[in-house]
Design an enzyme around this catalytic site. Sequence first.
Site, PDB file in Angstrom:
ATOM      1  N   ASP A 178       0.780  -1.226   0.000  1.00  0.00           N
ATOM      2  CA  ASP A 178       0.000   0.000   0.000  1.00  0.00           C
ATOM      3  C   ASP A 178       0.818   1.285   0.000  1.00  0.00           C
ATOM      4  O   ASP A 178       0.539   2.214  -0.756  1.00  0.00           O
ATOM      5  CB  ASP A 178      -0.926   0.026   1.227  1.00  0.00           C
ATOM      6  CG  ASP A 178      -1.786  -1.213   1.336  1.00  0.00           C
ATOM      7  OD1 ASP A 178      -1.648  -2.129   0.509  1.00  0.00           O
ATOM      8  OD2 ASP A 178      -2.605  -1.279   2.262  1.00  0.00           O
ATOM      9  N   GLU A 410       3.255  -8.967  11.587  1.00  0.00           N
ATOM     10  CA  GLU A 410       2.849  -8.532  10.248  1.00  0.00           C
ATOM     11  C   GLU A 410       4.077  -8.216   9.388  1.00  0.00           C
ATOM     12  O   GLU A 410       4.139  -8.597   8.224  1.00  0.00           O
ATOM     13  CB  GLU A 410       1.953  -7.301  10.381  1.00  0.00           C
ATOM     14  CG  GLU A 410       1.342  -6.807   9.095  1.00  0.00           C
ATOM     15  CD  GLU A 410       0.433  -5.609   9.313  1.00  0.00           C
ATOM     16  OE1 GLU A 410      -0.133  -5.136   8.316  1.00  0.00           O
ATOM     17  OE2 GLU A 410       0.294  -5.135  10.470  1.00  0.00           O
TER      18      GLU A 410
END
Length: 440
Positions: A178, A410
């Site tokens: 992103d 993550e």
Amino acid sequence: MQSVAHLNDHRRAGVTDPTGTEQWLRNAAAGVLAGNWLGSSTVPSRGLYPHQWSWDSAFIALGLRHLSPERARLELRTLFEAQWADGRVPHIVFNPATPAEAYFPGPAFWQAGQTSGIVQPPVHALAVWEVYRANPDTDFLKAMYPKLAAWHEYLRSRRDLGGRGLVSIVHPWESGMDNSPAWDGPLSRVRPIDPAEFVRRDLEHGDAADRPTDDDYGRYVRLAAGYRDLGYDDSHWTSFADAFAVEDPGFNALFAAAEHVMAEIATELGLPGKAAGHRAHAARITQALVSTLWDAEAGFFFPRDALLGELVPRFTCAGLLPLLLADLPVAEELLRTATGPRFGLGVALGVPSYDLTAADFDAAKYWRGPSWFNVGWLVHRGLLAHGELAHARRLRSDLLDSAWRNDFAEYTDPLAGAGHGARAFSWTAALTVDLLSSTT
């Protein structure tokens, strides 16, 4: 089944080497996936990402195939039940049981029923094929093949906005990476929406210093709203005043790899003509990648701004993903860049998401330096495709060590190894199981 808490107990007891405790690690990863299971799909994490994400579910299915092939098949079926009539697979499938305020932008923003309107990279054919190979179910393969074919046809027919035979992403979120520095230039032309007009739920679950800025998020919202207001019509997108259209090497490399897999699926189903067509599609995408996005002087694949017709010279991990293609004619040159100072493969921990030598490299900021487990898994697969066994072994070890030490984080710092973002992250756990289920 071991939870992350049990894993921590085991670590505190003095066991620090995951190579000697692989069953513990596998059990803990299975515990993460069980904890994030909703009954028909898996959330990436219980806090920040409380719905089903498209490429996350593909990676999750790759791990689940070793634990529960039936659950892996259901994960993929659930995702493709939300496929649009035009073939696109939306990047989010919203869970109606989750409160509307839990995530922004939610279904009310997208106005597309219970999905978003943008997409994510096409890793689904690989997931379907590997799930099938782990536990052959011909009915599953027969049901999924036409859905995958429609998804690929959407990308091929609707998203060649640059006219070069490559898919254009219309939003940074479609890359799966992103906040990559590669999007800074194309995004600079997009007017950010005032942050007072929306609520950033992501900041409730993560350190603001590690997340995109308000201006960047305002640009993301502007793009998503503009695409929505055009009725998600790709044919009119380039006329939108704030348009973003970029040919991403990572997305397109995954598309070429997926077409190779589709040839395997078609062959298995007794469709030799279809298989030949998929192989031809893969060859065309690979050739377009090399002729359009390869910079021979830099020894790297760069994104191309399809609106300006210019390469975006940023060294991000997306440019390493063409290594997945066994027939890549510039693999040797790309491997030199991967093992050089910019990415430090074999020296850095995992695969840095951005150029280690860049002045704006940030070891903790979202997609601007940290290593991500799914990228490492993909690069590991690419290294094997090119016979780079020593590098593949080292990378596998790095990834398992990171999962062990950082509670399936993550993403992680590629220099110090510290975990960042969500813990008990599903694709980290799932791909840990996959790596543990095979040897290099």
